[in-house]
Design a protein around this motif. Sequence first.
Motif, PDB file in Angstrom:
ATOM      1  N   VAL A 415     -29.265  35.541 -26.523  1.00 12.09           N
ATOM      2  CA  VAL A 415     -28.828  34.328 -25.821  1.00 12.09           C
ATOM      3  C   VAL A 415     -29.129  33.091 -26.660  1.00 12.09           C
ATOM      4  CG1 VAL A 415     -29.253  32.857 -23.813  1.00 12.09           C
ATOM      5  CG2 VAL A 415     -29.007  35.329 -23.520  1.00 12.09           C
ATOM      6  N   GLY A 416     -30.320  33.042 -27.270  1.00 17.17           N
ATOM      7  CA  GLY A 416     -30.665  31.916 -28.131  1.00 17.17           C
ATOM      8  C   GLY A 416     -29.751  31.816 -29.336  1.00 17.17           C
ATOM      9  N   SER A 417     -29.433  32.946 -29.904  1.00 18.09           N
ATOM     10  CA  SER A 417     -28.535  32.957 -31.063  1.00 18.09           C
ATOM     11  C   SER A 417     -27.135  32.487 -30.683  1.00 18.09           C
ATOM     12  CB  SER A 417     -28.479  34.365 -31.670  1.00 18.09           C
ATOM     13  OG  SER A 417     -29.762  34.798 -32.070  1.00 18.09           O
ATOM     14  N   VAL A 418     -26.668  32.927 -29.515  1.00 14.76           N
ATOM     15  CA  VAL A 418     -25.343  32.511 -29.044  1.00 14.76           C
ATOM     16  C   VAL A 418     -25.304  31.007 -28.818  1.00 14.76           C
ATOM     17  CG1 VAL A 418     -23.729  32.651 -27.098  1.00 14.76           C
ATOM     18  CG2 VAL A 418     -24.732  34.735 -28.048  1.00 14.76           C
ATOM     19  N   LEU A 419     -26.374  30.452 -28.278  1.00 15.66           N
ATOM     20  CA  LEU A 419     -26.436  29.009 -28.045  1.00 15.66           C
ATOM     21  C   LEU A 419     -26.327  28.238 -29.350  1.00 15.66           C
ATOM     22  CD1 LEU A 419     -26.865  26.536 -26.292  1.00 15.66           C
ATOM     23  CD2 LEU A 419     -29.338  26.952 -26.399  1.00 15.66           C
ATOM     24  N   VAL A 420     -27.102  28.644 -30.355  1.00 19.51           N
ATOM     25  CA  VAL A 420     -27.050  27.966 -31.661  1.00 19.51           C
ATOM     26  C   VAL A 420     -25.663  28.115 -32.279  1.00 19.51           C
ATOM     27  CG1 VAL A 420     -27.979  27.943 -34.006  1.00 19.51           C
ATOM     28  CG2 VAL A 420     -29.525  28.264 -32.056  1.00 19.51           C
ATOM     29  N   ALA A 421     -25.096  29.309 -32.193  1.00 15.87           N
ATOM     30  CA  ALA A 421     -23.759  29.546 -32.746  1.00 15.87           C
ATOM     31  C   ALA A 421     -22.716  28.699 -32.040  1.00 15.87           C
ATOM     32  CB  ALA A 421     -23.403  31.029 -32.635  1.00 15.87           C
ATOM     33  N   ALA A 422     -22.860  28.534 -30.717  1.00 15.40           N
ATOM     34  CA  ALA A 422     -21.908  27.735 -29.957  1.00 15.40           C
ATOM     35  C   ALA A 422     -21.939  26.271 -30.394  1.00 15.40           C
ATOM     36  CB  ALA A 422     -22.206  27.836 -28.467  1.00 15.40           C
ATOM     37  N   VAL A 423     -23.144  25.758 -30.641  1.00 16.54           N
ATOM     38  CA  VAL A 423     -23.269  24.374 -31.105  1.00 16.54           C
ATOM     39  C   VAL A 423     -22.656  24.228 -32.492  1.00 16.54           C
ATOM     40  CG1 VAL A 423     -24.889  22.548 -31.744  1.00 16.54           C
ATOM     41  CG2 VAL A 423     -25.316  23.931 -29.702  1.00 16.54           C
ATOM     42  N   LEU A 424     -22.893  25.205 -33.358  1.00 17.58           N
ATOM     43  CA  LEU A 424     -22.321  25.162 -34.704  1.00 17.58           C
ATOM     44  C   LEU A 424     -20.797  25.182 -34.647  1.00 17.58           C
ATOM     45  CD1 LEU A 424     -22.556  25.237 -37.778  1.00 17.58           C
ATOM     46  CD2 LEU A 424     -22.781  27.733 -37.623  1.00 17.58           C
ATOM     47  N   ILE A 425     -20.248  26.064 -33.843  1.00 21.07           N
ATOM     48  CA  ILE A 425     -18.788  26.145 -33.694  1.00 21.07           C
ATOM     49  C   ILE A 425     -18.236  24.828 -33.149  1.00 21.07           C
ATOM     50  CG2 ILE A 425     -16.918  27.282 -32.424  1.00 21.07           C
ATOM     51  CD1 ILE A 425     -18.595  29.858 -32.562  1.00 21.07           C
ATOM     52  N   ASP A 426     -18.968  24.243 -32.190  1.00 23.75           N
ATOM     53  CA  ASP A 426     -18.541  22.964 -31.617  1.00 23.75           C
ATOM     54  C   ASP A 426     -18.490  21.878 -32.687  1.00 23.75           C
ATOM     55  OD1 ASP A 426     -18.108  21.189 -29.142  1.00 23.75           O
ATOM     56  OD2 ASP A 426     -19.826  20.243 -30.099  1.00 23.75           O
ATOM     57  N   ILE A 427     -19.506  21.839 -33.550  1.00 20.80           N
ATOM     58  CA  ILE A 427     -19.544  20.833 -34.626  1.00 20.80           C
ATOM     59  C   ILE A 427     -18.367  21.015 -35.576  1.00 20.80           C
ATOM     60  CG2 ILE A 427     -20.839  20.074 -36.655  1.00 20.80           C
ATOM     61  CD1 ILE A 427     -23.407  20.741 -35.091  1.00 20.80           C
ATOM     62  N   ILE A 428     -18.129  22.270 -35.969  1.00 21.91           N
ATOM     63  CA  ILE A 428     -17.014  22.548 -36.889  1.00 21.91           C
ATOM     64  C   ILE A 428     -15.679  22.203 -36.237  1.00 21.91           C
ATOM     65  CG2 ILE A 428     -15.791  24.369 -38.133  1.00 21.91           C
ATOM     66  CD1 ILE A 428     -18.512  25.803 -38.417  1.00 21.91           C
ATOM     67  N   TYR A 429     -15.514  22.548 -34.970  1.00 12.84           N
ATOM     68  CA  TYR A 429     -14.270  22.282 -34.245  1.00 12.84           C
ATOM     69  C   TYR A 429     -13.992  20.784 -34.167  1.00 12.84           C
ATOM     70  CZ  TYR A 429     -11.020  21.939 -30.310  1.00 12.84           C
ATOM     71  OH  TYR A 429      -9.958  21.627 -29.505  1.00 12.84           O
ATOM     72  N   ARG A 430     -15.015  20.015 -33.818  1.00 15.22           N
ATOM     73  CA  ARG A 430     -14.807  18.566 -33.655  1.00 15.22           C
ATOM     74  C   ARG A 430     -14.547  17.892 -34.991  1.00 15.22           C
ATOM     75  NH1 ARG A 430     -15.515  17.922 -28.456  1.00 15.22           N
ATOM     76  NH2 ARG A 430     -17.087  19.139 -27.354  1.00 15.22           N
ATOM     77  N   ARG A 431     -15.105  18.407 -36.063  1.00 12.02           N
ATOM     78  CA  ARG A 431     -14.809  17.855 -37.386  1.00 12.02           C
ATOM     79  C   ARG A 431     -13.353  18.097 -37.761  1.00 12.02           C
ATOM     80  NH1 ARG A 431     -20.151  19.914 -40.758  1.00 12.02           N
ATOM     81  NH2 ARG A 431     -21.604  18.269 -40.033  1.00 12.02           N
ATOM     82  N   ARG A 432     -12.849  19.285 -37.398  1.00 10.00           N
ATOM     83  CA  ARG A 432     -11.469  19.638 -37.755  1.00 10.00           C
ATOM     84  C   ARG A 432     -10.453  18.803 -36.969  1.00 10.00           C
ATOM     85  NH1 ARG A 432     -10.328  25.984 -38.942  1.00 10.00           N
ATOM     86  NH2 ARG A 432     -11.533  26.145 -40.859  1.00 10.00           N
ATOM     87  N   VAL A 433     -10.757  18.581 -35.673  1.00  6.98           N
ATOM     88  CA  VAL A 433      -9.805  17.832 -34.847  1.00  6.98           C
ATOM     89  C   VAL A 433     -10.068  16.339 -34.891  1.00  6.98           C
ATOM     90  CG1 VAL A 433      -9.472  19.796 -33.306  1.00  6.98           C
ATOM     91  CG2 VAL A 433     -11.217  18.083 -32.748  1.00  6.98           C
ATOM     92  N   GLY A 434     -11.099  15.966 -35.640  1.00  6.45           N
ATOM     93  CA  GLY A 434     -11.391  14.547 -35.782  1.00  6.45           C
ATOM     94  C   GLY A 434     -12.125  13.945 -34.604  1.00  6.45           C
ATOM     95  N   GLY A 435     -12.795  14.837 -33.784  1.00  4.64           N
ATOM     96  CA  GLY A 435     -13.521  14.330 -32.612  1.00  4.64           C
ATOM     97  C   GLY A 435     -14.931  14.006 -32.913  1.00  4.64           C
TER      98      GLY A 435
END
Length: 435
Positions: A415-435
């Motif tokens: 669960v802890g690993s999934v949380l960290v991965a989710a935040v990382l994915i969120d950061i990458i996603y927002r950088r790509r869409v310019g958010g």
Amino acid sequence: MTDTSSDKSASSGRGGASRSLFSQLELDLRLLGMIGAFLLICVLFNILTGGQFLTPRNLFNLTIQTVSVAIMATGMVFIIVTRHIDLAVGSLLATCSAIMAMTQTSWAIDLLGIPLGSPALAWVAIVVGIAAGAIIGAFQGWLVGYLTIPAFIVTLGGLLVWRNVAWYLTSGQTIGPLNETFQLFGGINGTLGATWSWIAGLVASVAAVLALVSARRAKKRHDFPVKPMWAEFAVGAIFVVAIMGFIAILNSYQIPERVLERQFAAEGLEVPAGYTASYGLPISVLLLIAVAVVMTVVARKTRFGRYVFATGGNPDAAELSGINTRLLTVKVFALMGALVAIAALVASSRLTFHSNDIGTLDELRVIAAAVIGGTALAGGIGTIYGAILGALIMQSLQSGMAMVGVDAPLQNIVVGSVLVAAVLIDIIYRRRVGG
């Protein structure tokens, strides 16, 4: 105006660069990603458990186990959007549960003279519990907003304080069994049955279609581009199939014969030969749906919701524009407290008693659900439906690992690993869409 919007839609598809299927449907790619992750988890655990994960019984249990965390996650969206955090929700849940348990087993009986077992006891306990949660939440918000103590510190202190307040309120004892009316909000003890579940599904389907029609008309009225009609029908069909499919799954979970025998025996009757009955839609899930609808309306249609997201986007600009950000903080934490009390109602009624360890680690599950659901820790961005789906993903992971036989320490690691991965994915996603 209709022709203009249609022309815009048509012109955007010319020249060999036609709009993709997803863009025409205007589907949220992030939402689709979360749904895909949820389906992948379900399929994986269904394989690992030999087909036991996707049975109606397990899906029913998964649904009712998700409700309390999902309710709190909707409030955590507002907390995180305003650039705060609440680490006390699990402990506050314990306090609210203790207050409601003591009210219906002791306090209301002694002070108001309400007979033990009366349905009125349950409603008095619920009102008292929600009021207590809102007051405690408002107090924490006042410490954050007006005394400018960081929310992390205030709620970290609350994590320790409220857990032990709950212990003192009950003298460390387990309180139960709780009122039968109170237990209706726990899941399996309170369901609609097959017929009323189908009716509820039809009502929800009609409401979803009407919401799409209303949104389309609003776009036309303001001269905004609209989806092609086929796309509107496709999205509506997806909603209807999802809703009615969910009801069909719940209705396929039948009440065991021994339970039916007890129910009929209580009325001095025997179970008719060949008689069967389904549990259907749990009242707790209806409560979650109501909370989700209200919170979504608050977020999108009210001044309070606009102020919340404006403050999260740029607190200084919000204050300069005349928003009382301090009072807003108090309101957001008070709302969180009330939602925690509602979650306490669901959690304790599902157990049929109050226990000292109720809500343990719920603060981490709630924060994880909101973050996995797309709420940005930097503030200003978040959705109610995303938080609920995040809670469902979290509960699916935990339930699946428990069924496979994964021990608790490894479950927490995952669960802890999934949380960290989710935040990382969120950061990458927002950088790509310019958010």
